[in-house]
Design an enzyme around this catalytic site. Sequence first.
Site, PDB file in Angstrom:
ATOM      1  N   TRP A 115       0.916  -1.214   0.132  1.00 44.50           N
ATOM      2  CA  TRP A 115       0.031  -0.256   0.160  1.00 44.50           C
ATOM      3  C   TRP A 115       0.990   1.261   0.130  1.00 44.50           C
ATOM      4  CZ3 TRP A 115      -1.696   2.895   4.907  1.00 44.50           C
ATOM      5  CH2 TRP A 115      -0.721   2.723   5.820  1.00 44.50           C
ATOM      6  N   ASP A 116       2.102   1.195   0.228  1.00 40.83           N
ATOM      7  CA  ASP A 116       3.066   2.356   0.255  1.00 40.83           C
ATOM      8  C   ASP A 116       2.702   2.982  -0.999  1.00 40.83           C
ATOM      9  OD1 ASP A 116       3.830   0.472   2.020  1.00 40.83           O
ATOM     10  OD2 ASP A 116       6.056   0.594   1.833  1.00 40.83           O
TER      11      ASP A 116
ATOM     12  N   GLU B   4       0.489  -2.364  12.691  1.00 38.66           N
ATOM     13  CA  GLU B   4       0.381  -3.803  12.597  1.00 38.66           C
ATOM     14  C   GLU B   4       0.650  -4.563  13.964  1.00 38.66           C
ATOM     15  OE1 GLU B   4       3.361  -4.282   9.661  1.00 38.66           O
ATOM     16  OE2 GLU B   4       1.938  -4.184   7.965  1.00 38.66           O
TER      17      GLU B   4
ATOM     18  N   LYS C 223       2.706   0.362  16.176  1.00 35.76           N
ATOM     19  CA  LYS C 223       3.963   0.146  15.401  1.00 35.76           C
ATOM     20  C   LYS C 223       4.249   1.647  14.213  1.00 35.76           C
ATOM     21  CE  LYS C 223       6.288  -2.503  11.765  1.00 35.76           C
ATOM     22  NZ  LYS C 223       5.941  -3.478  10.381  1.00 35.76           N
ATOM     23  N   GLN C 224       3.080   2.017  14.289  1.00 38.30           N
ATOM     24  CA  GLN C 224       2.879   3.364  13.186  1.00 38.30           C
ATOM     25  C   GLN C 224       1.670   4.026  13.284  1.00 38.30           C
ATOM     26  OE1 GLN C 224       3.442   0.321   9.987  1.00 38.30           O
ATOM     27  NE2 GLN C 224       2.349   1.669   8.570  1.00 38.30           N
TER      28      GLN C 224
END
Length: 660
Positions: free
Chosen positions: A303-304, A428, A525-526
């Site tokens: 998806w980046d 994640e 995580k983000q």
Amino acid sequence: MNDFILTLEDIGNRSVQNIETLFAQANGALGVRASLPIKAKESTPGIFLNAFYESHDIVYGENAYGYAKQHQTMVNLFDLRSIELSIDDVSEFLLVDQSVALDMKKGILKETYLYQTKEGKTIEYRLESFTSHFDRTVYAQKIDLKALNFSGEVEVSKKAQKISTKQGEDFDPRIKDASVELIQTGNKYTAPNSGLSFYTHFDSYDKKQYVEEGQTLSFTQLYQISREAEFTSPSYEELEAKQIAIFADFWAISDIEIDGDRHLQKGIRFNLYHLFNSAGRDGHSNFCAKGLTGEGYEGHYFWDTEMYLLPFFIYTQPEIAKSLLSYRVNILPKAQARAKELGFKGALFAWRTINGEETSAYYPAGTAQVHINADIAFAFELYEKVTGDTAFIDENCELIFETARFWLDYGFMSKRGFEIHEVTGPDEYTALVNNNYYTNKMAQNHLYYAARLAKKLKKYEKEAVEWFDSAEKMYIGFDQALQITQQDDSFLMKEPWDFEHTPKDRYPLLLHFHPMKIYKHQVLKQADTILAHMLFDTPIEQIARDFDFYEPLTTHDSSLSKAIYGVVASKLGRSELAYRFFKEAAIMDLEDFQGNASHGIHAANMGGSWLGLIYGFAGLSVENGEVTTKNHLPKEIKSLKFTVTIRGVKQQLVIDSYKK
């Protein structure tokens, strides 16, 4: 200080493998690591062909229906940079000096090495090289060998060398050996399992002669790799002139000028340079997570591309953006087959893939990230909004409709509204949850877009009503007591992670703790909820409360994280914090902040650094073809100058700190 020249003095970690990554060259089709000309034990030379991969079966201890079936691994093809050299029959050398200068303005790498025998005979090796953007089958080299302090017999052999298979010693799920024994038939090479082939046309150089002290041996080489059997025969000089012209055009429409921080200026140009180099252009390749600079993540597309990279291309190089979106159109049949395999209608795009089939063996952090459907739709919508290219959208509308159908089948209508269960959001470290806020917001936007498009095209009118109704009734979790947006139904009920007693050497958590340990805690995580706040209008007071709650719980173990928090910090007017996050994103690979630049560049973060400047500091947005900006410049930056292309018209914008 030339802000377009990158040298060894500009990078924090000068290990051999880091240098190979940072000074790697690519053109969207080929990528070449900047390995040492005389092989060293720690060196990892290689060349990659975008979308060329080998496949092999995934072996599960306990298999289950619908699990991904095969790995796909981008293949490390050849070593095109090594040279075999001897002076008076002595072939062992000590590297006594090295200088590397990447001319980002011209797209050309210039290197000088001094090699010395144990007798003290020193030879200077000069290399000028580039991956051609004019002819993307070509890696071109110009070599000068000069006898500095001796006269004698010099033997030179330079030709393509196969990469031998190897296995890494360290555990890291983000990297896998990419070397494969290919089947060679003449100049045709085939991967045994995937069946993919390519052809080569390589120059070679073999010469033995007596040279006088001060004499220079010079030659050029063109290495060509293509999926087609026919090759053109350009000259080095012609390709070099074309390279310089192409990069002049690139910088004219894509450069960002920062007044106030020279190191960041070079950092952002370094990032833009690599973004331009690694983007696929043929509609059948995309953008590898590590670009074409290393073996990390096996050359997979995530998806980046849609959420971190495409905004840069949409606003500056819409033709490349269209090619990247066309890749998704071309793999739509694979997405339809995947949805059917899992028992759902419509289409579900693979989380990580090269050819369109799911390759993620760990479905809780792979297939369960169904938000990828909405991410792709979001990118199509942004492309249409910025470029005005409605013809491309209309022609490929089935992608939007088929992925929308998946939402209606995967989600369901409850008393609370339209809910989406058993998903994993961008964070994640939290998996298989109900009503992930980011997923629900993105799905809502996707369904609205599909309904509008169907109404305009007078197609699927009954479904369009359902899409609109489901979007209107999308369930969004909110904690009234804390006044916090719920990341998902369960996150706020979990025990916070013990950050105080987690040593620095235990990060990233995914390398040191079992998923069950991580999943049961409040730890990110983000950016997740905060990423949604970057994309959609939300009351600023709510964004502030959510930011203050979620950011302290975020490890930023993913390179995708800090840039997003930086953009939102800008939106909140927290310029000092925004600058700190942006700075870390802008020079992440130059300083090797993540500690693994040796595996390849962090491409999504590079796109994120563009977002930090343009979405964050400049506050750029486009509605109905009209550009608006909001000045969020931090005190460290006096002005920001950049160019965007809106509906075919180039506009240069300047954000000035004196006009805040």
